[in-house]
Design a protein around this motif. Structure first.
Motif, PDB file in Angstrom:
ATOM      1  N   TYR A 223       4.815  10.558   2.020  1.00 48.02           N
ATOM      2  CA  TYR A 223       4.291   9.242   1.689  1.00 48.02           C
ATOM      3  C   TYR A 223       4.903   8.180   2.591  1.00 48.02           C
ATOM      4  CZ  TYR A 223       3.112  11.708  -2.621  1.00 48.02           C
ATOM      5  OH  TYR A 223       2.637  12.610  -3.536  1.00 48.02           O
ATOM      6  N   LEU A 224       4.182   7.096   2.727  1.00 46.47           N
ATOM      7  CA  LEU A 224       4.728   5.913   3.367  1.00 46.47           C
ATOM      8  C   LEU A 224       4.370   4.725   2.488  1.00 46.47           C
ATOM      9  CD1 LEU A 224       6.282   4.914   5.869  1.00 46.47           C
ATOM     10  CD2 LEU A 224       4.064   4.298   6.854  1.00 46.47           C
ATOM     11  N   GLN A 225       5.382   4.160   1.846  1.00 49.03           N
ATOM     12  CA  GLN A 225       5.197   2.974   1.025  1.00 49.03           C
ATOM     13  C   GLN A 225       5.334   1.756   1.927  1.00 49.03           C
ATOM     14  OE1 GLN A 225       4.570   2.825  -2.473  1.00 49.03           O
ATOM     15  NE2 GLN A 225       4.177   0.672  -1.991  1.00 49.03           N
ATOM     16  N   LEU A 226       4.288   0.927   1.952  1.00 48.19           N
ATOM     17  CA  LEU A 226       4.280  -0.274   2.779  1.00 48.19           C
ATOM     18  C   LEU A 226       4.393  -1.488   1.852  1.00 48.19           C
ATOM     19  CD1 LEU A 226       2.675   2.005   4.336  1.00 48.19           C
ATOM     20  CD2 LEU A 226       1.420   0.180   5.444  1.00 48.19           C
ATOM     21  N   ALA A 227       5.309  -2.372   2.140  1.00 46.74           N
ATOM     22  CA  ALA A 227       5.487  -3.569   1.322  1.00 46.74           C
ATOM     23  C   ALA A 227       5.680  -4.777   2.230  1.00 46.74           C
ATOM     24  CB  ALA A 227       6.687  -3.390   0.396  1.00 46.74           C
TER      25      ALA A 227
ATOM     26  N   ASP B  22       1.025  -5.650  11.003  1.00 47.22           N
ATOM     27  CA  ASP B  22       1.089  -4.267  10.542  1.00 47.22           C
ATOM     28  C   ASP B  22      -0.285  -3.593  10.584  1.00 47.22           C
ATOM     29  OD1 ASP B  22       3.401  -5.314   8.028  1.00 47.22           O
ATOM     30  OD2 ASP B  22       3.882  -4.230   9.882  1.00 47.22           O
ATOM     31  N   THR B  23      -1.304  -4.362  10.883  1.00 45.14           N
ATOM     32  CA  THR B  23      -2.656  -3.819  10.955  1.00 45.14           C
ATOM     33  C   THR B  23      -2.758  -2.739  12.022  1.00 45.14           C
ATOM     34  OG1 THR B  23      -3.703  -5.820  10.141  1.00 45.14           O
ATOM     35  CG2 THR B  23      -5.057  -4.388  11.518  1.00 45.14           C
ATOM     36  N   GLY B  24      -3.459  -1.658  11.674  1.00 35.72           N
ATOM     37  CA  GLY B  24      -3.665  -0.585  12.630  1.00 35.72           C
ATOM     38  C   GLY B  24      -4.087   0.687  11.937  1.00 35.72           C
ATOM     39  N   VAL B  25      -4.299   1.717  12.735  1.00 37.61           N
ATOM     40  CA  VAL B  25      -4.564   3.033  12.197  1.00 37.61           C
ATOM     41  C   VAL B  25      -3.228   3.756  12.075  1.00 37.61           C
ATOM     42  CG1 VAL B  25      -5.757   5.228  12.534  1.00 37.61           C
ATOM     43  CG2 VAL B  25      -6.841   3.101  13.265  1.00 37.61           C
ATOM     44  N   TYR B  26      -2.976   4.268  10.892  1.00 31.50           N
ATOM     45  CA  TYR B  26      -1.707   4.947  10.615  1.00 31.50           C
ATOM     46  C   TYR B  26      -1.921   6.456  10.638  1.00 31.50           C
ATOM     47  CZ  TYR B  26       0.730   0.651   9.525  1.00 31.50           C
ATOM     48  OH  TYR B  26       1.338  -0.576   9.615  1.00 31.50           O
TER      49      TYR B  26
ATOM     50  N   LEU C 255       0.857  -1.176   0.000  1.00 29.22           N
ATOM     51  CA  LEU C 255       0.000   0.000   0.000  1.00 29.22           C
ATOM     52  C   LEU C 255       0.895   1.229   0.000  1.00 29.22           C
ATOM     53  CD1 LEU C 255      -2.759  -0.586   2.747  1.00 29.22           C
ATOM     54  CD2 LEU C 255      -3.147  -0.360   0.281  1.00 29.22           C
ATOM     55  N   ARG C 256       0.357   2.331  -0.512  1.00 29.99           N
ATOM     56  CA  ARG C 256       1.056   3.603  -0.362  1.00 29.99           C
ATOM     57  C   ARG C 256       0.136   4.567   0.359  1.00 29.99           C
ATOM     58  NH1 ARG C 256       3.668   8.031  -4.546  1.00 29.99           N
ATOM     59  NH2 ARG C 256       1.461   8.569  -4.870  1.00 29.99           N
ATOM     60  N   LEU C 257       0.574   5.002   1.508  1.00 30.70           N
ATOM     61  CA  LEU C 257      -0.166   5.993   2.269  1.00 30.70           C
ATOM     62  C   LEU C 257       0.326   7.386   1.902  1.00 30.70           C
ATOM     63  CD1 LEU C 257      -0.158   4.343   5.807  1.00 30.70           C
ATOM     64  CD2 LEU C 257      -1.682   3.912   3.864  1.00 30.70           C
ATOM     65  N   SER C 258      -0.600   8.321   1.859  1.00 30.71           N
ATOM     66  CA  SER C 258      -0.266   9.715   1.585  1.00 30.71           C
ATOM     67  C   SER C 258      -0.703  10.580   2.762  1.00 30.71           C
ATOM     68  CB  SER C 258      -0.980  10.203   0.324  1.00 30.71           C
ATOM     69  OG  SER C 258      -0.589   9.452  -0.800  1.00 30.71           O
ATOM     70  N   CYS C 259       0.035  11.654   2.945  1.00 29.74           N
ATOM     71  CA  CYS C 259      -0.305  12.616   3.993  1.00 29.74           C
ATOM     72  C   CYS C 259      -0.219  13.998   3.367  1.00 29.74           C
ATOM     73  CB  CYS C 259       0.649  12.484   5.166  1.00 29.74           C
ATOM     74  SG  CYS C 259       0.461  13.750   6.429  1.00 29.74           S
ATOM     75  N   ALA C 260      -1.366  14.583   3.128  1.00 35.15           N
ATOM     76  CA  ALA C 260      -1.425  15.910   2.518  1.00 35.15           C
ATOM     77  C   ALA C 260      -1.519  16.958   3.614  1.00 35.15           C
ATOM     78  CB  ALA C 260      -2.639  16.000   1.599  1.00 35.15           C
ATOM     79  N   THR C 261      -0.706  17.989   3.488  1.00 34.15           N
ATOM     80  CA  THR C 261      -0.671  19.007   4.531  1.00 34.15           C
ATOM     81  C   THR C 261      -0.929  20.395   3.962  1.00 34.15           C
ATOM     82  OG1 THR C 261       1.682  19.541   4.358  1.00 34.15           O
ATOM     83  CG2 THR C 261       1.098  17.637   5.713  1.00 34.15           C
ATOM     84  N   SER C 262      -1.356  21.287   4.835  1.00 34.27           N
ATOM     85  CA  SER C 262      -1.517  22.688   4.470  1.00 34.27           C
ATOM     86  C   SER C 262      -1.560  23.501   5.748  1.00 34.27           C
ATOM     87  CB  SER C 262      -2.789  22.907   3.638  1.00 34.27           C
ATOM     88  OG  SER C 262      -3.938  22.574   4.387  1.00 34.27           O
ATOM     89  N   GLY C 263      -1.319  24.791   5.614  1.00 29.43           N
ATOM     90  CA  GLY C 263      -1.435  25.685   6.762  1.00 29.43           C
ATOM     91  C   GLY C 263      -0.159  25.886   7.552  1.00 29.43           C
TER      92      GLY C 263
END
Length: 126
Positions: free
Chosen positions: A80-84, A90-94, A18-26
């Motif tokens: 980003y966090l690329q998970l492989a 690894d299950t959980g809330v990221y 999976l690839r997680l994204s974290c979009a930021t602003s402010g």
């Protein structure tokens, strides 16, 4: 207004990616180190990866070699966090978080972080 928004979670089989994204602003993204944490059911939240303002990366032993953290150098507002090679553990809330103070080997210390997202669920089936 500061915003930190994670996305990309989902249900994947063991060994998946999976690839997680974290979009930021402010806030001034380039002045902040960024970290990823996760919280499994009934477990405390733990730091898994971090990246400094100059691109130095840190990983917990449990994810080293399987996860990769990176910053979007073009947009300069996303991490980003690329998970492989995912495992059921690894299950959980990221969660994604930003830290104005320097991130070093103490990247797991939540007190270093100023802004947090709401999290995205990752579930790895066995």
């Amino acid at each position: 207004e500061v915003q930190v928004v994670e996305s990309g979670g989902g249900l994947v089989p063991r060994g998946g990616s999976l690839r997680l994204s974290c979009a930021t602003s402010g806030f001034t993204f380039g002045a902040y180190g960024m970290g990823w944490f996760r919280q499994a059911p009934k477990r405390p939240r733990e730091g898994v990866a971090a990246i400094t303002t100059n691109g130095t990366t840190y990983y917990s032993d449990s994810v080293k070699g399987r996860f990769t953290i990176s910053r979007d150098h073009a947009a300069k507002t996303t991490v980003y966090l690329q998970l492989a090679s995912l495992k059921p553990e690894d299950t959980g809330v990221y969660y994604c978080a930003s830290a104005y103070s320097a991130i070093e080997s103490d990247f797991r210390d939540e007190r270093r972080y100023d802004y947090w997202g709401q999290g995205t669920q990752v579930t790895v089936s066995s």
